[in-house]
Design an enzyme around this catalytic site. Structure first.
Site, short mmCIF file in Angstrom:
data_model
loop_
_atom_site.label_atom_id
_atom_site.label_comp_id
_atom_site.label_asym_id
_atom_site.label_seq_id
_atom_site.Cartn_x
_atom_site.Cartn_y
_atom_site.Cartn_z
N GLU A 457 0.87 -1.07 -0.16
CA GLU A 457 0.10 0.10 0.28
C GLU A 457 0.78 1.44 0.04
OE1 GLU A 457 -3.38 0.42 2.71
OE2 GLU A 457 -3.92 -1.71 2.15
C1 LIG Z 1 2.98 -9.62 0.16
C2 LIG Z 1 2.58 -8.26 -0.82
C3 LIG Z 1 1.24 -8.16 -1.02
C4 LIG Z 1 0.78 -7.10 -2.17
N1 LIG Z 1 -0.26 -7.22 -2.48
C5 LIG Z 1 -0.80 -6.26 -3.41
C6 LIG Z 1 -2.16 -6.62 -4.06
O1 LIG Z 1 -3.08 -7.29 -3.46
N2 LIG Z 1 -2.36 -6.14 -5.13
C7 LIG Z 1 -1.54 -5.21 -5.63
O2 LIG Z 1 -1.85 -4.32 -6.77
N3 LIG Z 1 -0.27 -4.98 -5.24
C8 LIG Z 1 0.17 -5.59 -4.26
N4 LIG Z 1 1.28 -5.49 -3.66
C9 LIG Z 1 2.35 -4.49 -4.13
C10 LIG Z 1 2.60 -3.46 -3.22
O3 LIG Z 1 1.59 -2.83 -2.63
C11 LIG Z 1 3.62 -2.71 -3.75
O4 LIG Z 1 3.09 -1.54 -4.55
C12 LIG Z 1 4.63 -2.87 -4.28
O5 LIG Z 1 5.40 -4.14 -3.55
C13 LIG Z 1 5.96 -2.12 -4.54
O6 LIG Z 1 6.68 -2.48 -5.61
P1 LIG Z 1 8.18 -3.28 -5.15
O7 LIG Z 1 7.90 -4.20 -4.36
O8 LIG Z 1 8.33 -3.66 -6.82
O9 LIG Z 1 9.05 -2.19 -4.87
P2 LIG Z 1 9.83 -0.91 -5.91
O10 LIG Z 1 8.77 -0.06 -6.35
O11 LIG Z 1 10.67 -1.60 -6.65
O12 LIG Z 1 10.56 -0.17 -4.80
C14 LIG Z 1 11.71 -0.35 -4.01
C15 LIG Z 1 12.02 0.63 -3.10
O13 LIG Z 1 12.33 1.86 -3.73
C16 LIG Z 1 11.66 2.83 -2.89
N5 LIG Z 1 11.20 3.84 -3.91
C17 LIG Z 1 10.36 3.73 -4.99
N6 LIG Z 1 10.29 4.94 -5.56
C18 LIG Z 1 10.63 6.00 -4.81
C19 LIG Z 1 10.95 7.19 -4.97
N7 LIG Z 1 10.24 7.99 -5.93
N8 LIG Z 1 11.44 7.83 -3.76
C20 LIG Z 1 11.96 7.29 -2.81
N9 LIG Z 1 11.92 5.80 -2.81
C21 LIG Z 1 11.41 5.22 -3.74
C22 LIG Z 1 10.32 2.12 -2.32
O14 LIG Z 1 9.96 2.76 -1.30
C23 LIG Z 1 11.08 0.82 -1.99
O15 LIG Z 1 11.62 0.92 -0.73
C24 LIG Z 1 1.87 -6.54 -2.90
C25 LIG Z 1 3.17 -6.71 -2.50
C26 LIG Z 1 3.52 -7.46 -1.48
C27 LIG Z 1 4.93 -7.77 -1.09
#
Ligand SMILES: Cc1cc2nc3c(=O)[nH]c(=O)nc-3n(C[C@H](O)[C@H](O)[C@H](O)COP(=O)(O)OP(=O)(O)OC[C@H]3O[C@@H](n4cnc5c(N)ncnc54)[C@H](O)[C@@H]3O)c2cc1C
Length: 775
Positions: A457
């Site tokens: 989220e």
């Molecule tokens: C267990 C789990 C359940 C989930 N459930 C759902 C679901 O039901 N539906 C759904 O659609 N999604 C879901 N998600 C997705 C979740 O909500 C996140 O959006 C998603 O995990 C974030 O993408 P990423 O993990 O690839 O991280 P990335 O986007 O690759 O981010 C990596 C890091 O970079 C940081 N970062 C990115 N951009 C910036 C910025 N501009 N400035 C500073 N820091 C930044 C982030 O904070 C993070 O620390 C789920 C994820 C998990 C792990």
């Protein structure tokens, strides 16, 4: 004319120009407007929709520099209805009794089937669905209480219940669905006949979710034997919670209309549709393993899957409105799900760890009495009081009709971070007891799972750096959004009004921040009806509110669009806003709960900590300002006499720690709303009994120690000494049995699970039998 007279005449002329609006517009504002339009950072449609979404509430007061505390204190205390309370005391308790973290992970790799059925039958999946569709129609406060209680027992149950009640098919249907869609799906979702999930995240678009490459192309196709207008959708989603078992997939993708069959643009925009997962071409079922949390989570994908336009949520007219829909609905769920589950984990950890710290002795002393352990215990107590205050106040705001976008980001970030820090502190206090997993470990799974709350989220680093202040500065500011809109529309009159309102606002906050800093906020009024012991905090918060408002305005002026990239500056400004919010919630909680004197150590600790953190964050902004000169000038206004916000003293920490290691009403209030099994066969029930027994035994042990010291009795071990004390009539038979019971319970509490060589894998195919006999 002499010099003062010339100066006076010039000032008078300036006043005339500034006071006469038509003149001012002509001579000043139209040039400022030109400059402003040039400075305005380029903003995409998706960014604009994110900023426009939701409402502002108490955050706007805090950002104004002049919070109206009376208004906050007049907000009614969140309450449950009799029906909600009964559901919490009965169905929710029953569900908690059916599940636990160990069995879900070790035996079922899911919830047990009977728990799933119970969840569906009792309407847990339809808590936000109105009664007319067969749902429970619970308030946000109730929703938060249910999630909190479930999380204190079993993370998987909490996640499986929270997701369908958060941003997903039900909420989107309620807000945007056609009548036909609502009448068909909502009753089925309420009864658990459909398991929903929502797929936004793609391997290439996580945090930057608006960049999803998943796409649909508008085309004609055959559906149920007739040719209809529809779309061929290709997607690859991952991390989708409930996805592997979902029957109804909410899907976000970018819709294109190359043949202009819809009559509009070629790039229609992000679109949300509801896709039954039995549709040919939909691939679901595979699972991820999110830190052994075993809630259902996995990828799903499809290629050129044809679906009618009627599957778009809200029908074809809502094609391209998906991002706006998601942003508008984000705040309610984000205000509740993760703040509530993190608070639930934290309450369990605090209650159990406090008890353990009293029961567990080393160096002949209960470990909770060592100063070294008091330090983390104080953080646990202080942070938890504040977390729960913010959880409850925010849910209450949602019940009042708010969709608090900035506040939801604040509580999402700060409650999950504090939850993680709190559970980490508890792990350190528990030592090996927290580390060895097994049915007797009450914290290991929370420790494993909290990083998930940090990531989902809106991953926390992004939320802190980009959303809290980035959105807050524009949304909560009394003038910035008005200025931006007027500049975009080229409306000189509106721009002039907003701009000059803004100028006075900055000057007023500058003067206020400086005056309050040099006078120690002595002349600031606190709300007349507030608790006298806490008035100084209201004054200090008002001072920091003015300082924040002033520093934020100067930053927007000096850095302009570059502020967006100066994440470390904007994150710290966001931290100040967040601390003010959390502290406000704490003050309100104390009033709402009838000024419980016994809770004051928690209240003082958490407020002093928040003030110190806010001042540190503000100092961090000034010390790291890109322009040293501006940083220096800001410091002269904001901290002319230096920083005077000390972290909570050790003595106060000692008082907080003491409250955690003994049963009391204050401890009960701190940990209220969790599942508290009384059976001694349960690890938490056993701890509670052991705590009571340990405290009663302490008086008996003191008698024995005194007798030993005087030479009246001799013995090498505690058991021998007790026998000798009994024989010498230093203690009576009842006291002896008290000692035995305390020792037996303590042995049970400090025991950790052990397993055969294969770690019990061969045994885990069948449900585990309770290892302890019920007392
Ligand atoms: C267990 C789990 C359940 C989930 N459930 C759902 C679901 O039901 N539906 C759904 O659609 N999604 C879901 N998600 C997705 C979740 O909500 C996140 O959006 C998603 O995990 C974030 O993408 P990423 O993990 O690839 O991280 P990335 O986007 O690759 O981010 C990596 C890091 O970079 C940081 N970062 C990115 N951009 C910036 C910025 N501009 N400035 C500073 N820091 C930044 C982030 O904070 C993070 O620390 C789920 C994820 C998990 C792990």
């Amino acid at each position: 004319m002499n010099f003062p007279a010339i100066l006076l005449a010039a000032l008078a002329a300036l006043c005339v120009v500034l006071a006469a609006a038509p003149l001012r517009r002509h001579i000043v504002s139209r040039f400022v407007l030109l400059w402003y339009r040039h400075q305005l950072p380029a903003m995409s449609q998706t960014e604009r929709e994110a900023i426009d979404a939701g409402t502002v509430w108490w955050d706007a007061d805090l950002f104004s520099g002049r919070p109206d505390w009376d208004r906050l204190l007049a907000v009614p205390k969140p309450k449950l209805t009799a029906e909600e309370q009964a559901f919490l005391d009965n169905e929710t308790e029953q569900l908690c009794a059916m599940v636990n973290d160990w069995e879900t992970a070790q035996i079922w790799q899911d919830l047990p089937p009977q728990a799933w059925q119970f969840i569906k039958d009792k309407g847990f999946l339809g808590m936000i669905i109105p009664k007319r569709y067969g749902g429970r129609e619970f308030s946000a406060t109730m929703h938060s209480q249910v999630i909190q209680k479930l999380a204190s027992r079993c993370g998987v149950a909490a996640v499986h219940v929270m997701v369908p009640n958060s941003l997903g098919p039900a909420e989107l249907l309620l807000n945007y669905g056609t009548d036909e869609q609502k009448n068909h799906y909502l009753p089925r979702l309420a009864k658990g006949l459909e398991i929903p999930c929502f797929g936004l995240t793609n391997p290439h678009a996580g945090s930057d979710a608006a960049a999803i490459p998943d796409f649909g192309v508008v085309c004609k196709g055959v559906w149920e034997g007739r040719e209809v207008l529809g779309m061929r959708v290709t997607w690859e989603k991952r991390y989708i919670t409930l996805g592997p078992i979902s029957t109804l997939l909410g899907l976000a993708f970018r819709l294109r209309d190359p043949d202009r069959l819809l009559g509009g643009e070629e790039d229609v925009g992000i679109t949300c549709a509801l896709v039954p997962t039995h549709t040919p071409g939909v691939n679901i079922g595979r699972r991820h393993n999110p830190l052994n949390a075993v809630f259902q989570n996995g990828p799903n994908w499809g290629k050129d899957v044809f679906m009618p336009l009627e599957w778009i949520i809200g029908g074809p007219k809502m094609a391209g409105q998906g991002w706006r829909m998601l942003m508008e609905c984000l705040a309610a769920g984000r205000s509740i799900s993760l703040p509530s589950s993190s608070t639930g984990y934290a309450k369990l950890a605090a209650r159990a760890t406090g008890a353990y710290a009293r029961v567990r002795s080393q160096f002949k002393t209960a470990i909770g009495k060592f100063e070294g352990i008091e330090e983390p215990l104080a953080r646990v107590g202080g942070n938890l009081y504040m977390m729960d205050a913010a959880r409850s106040m925010t849910a209450g705001a949602v019940d009042l009709g708010e969709k608090p976008s900035v506040i939801s980001a604040i509580v999402k970030y700060h409650l999950t971070e504090r939850g993680r820090a709190l559970v980490n502190d508890c792990m350190d206090i528990l030592g090996g007891k927290g580390i060895c997993l097994g049915p007797g470990n009450f914290i290991g799974r929370s420790y494993e799972q909290l990083p998930i709350a940090i990531t989902v989220e809106g991953a926390n680093i992004l939320t802190r750096n980009l959303i809290v202040f980035g959105q807050g500065a524009i949304r909560c500011h009394p003038y910035v959004l008005k200025e931006m809109r007027a500049a975009q529309d080229g409306d000189l009159a509106a721009f002039d009004a907003a701009f000059f309102g803004h100028v006075w606002h900055v000057m007023r906050n500058e003067a206020r921040a400086f005056f309050m800093a040099v006078t120690g906020s002595a002349f600031v009024s606190a709300p007349s009806g507030s608790a006298p012991q806490l008035r100084r905090y209201y004054r200090q918060l008002t001072r920091l509110s003015s300082a924040l408002a002033y520093a934020a305005d100067v930053s927007m002026l000096v850095l302009g669009g570059a502020l967006k990239r100066k994440e470390r500056i904007s994150a710290r400004l966001g931290d100040v806003l967040a601390m003010l919010y959390l502290a406000s919630a704490t003050l309100k909680r104390f009033e709402d709960e009838g000024r419980q004197e016994a809770d004051l150590p928690f209240v003082h600790w958490s407020l002093q900590d928040a003030l110190a953190r806010a001042a540190d964050a503000l100092h961090g902004v000034l010390a790291n300002y890109p322009s040293k000169l501006v940083g220096f000038f800001l410091r002269l206004v904001v901290f002319p006499l230096g920083r005077h916000f000390a972290s909570p003293a050790d003595r106060l920490g000692h008082e907080v720690a003491r409250l955690l290691i003994a049963p009391s009403l204050a401890r009960d209030r701190l940990c209220s709303g969790i599942y508290l099994p009384r059976a001694e066969s349960d690890p938490l029930g056993c701890l509670e009994a052991a705590l009571e027994a340990a405290i009663r035994a302490e008086a008996v042990e003191a008698k024995i120690r005194a007798a030993q010291k005087s030479g009246a009795i001799l013995g090498a071990s505690a058991a021998e000494l007790a026998q000798a004390a009994l024989a010498a009539k230093v203690i009576g038979a009842e006291e002896m049995s008290l000692l035995k019971r305390a020792a037996q319970l303590r042995d049970e509490v400090i025991r950790v699970d052990d397993f055969p060589q294969d770690l019990g894998r061969s045994e885990s195919a069948r449900p585990a039998q309770p290892q302890r006999a019920a007392a």
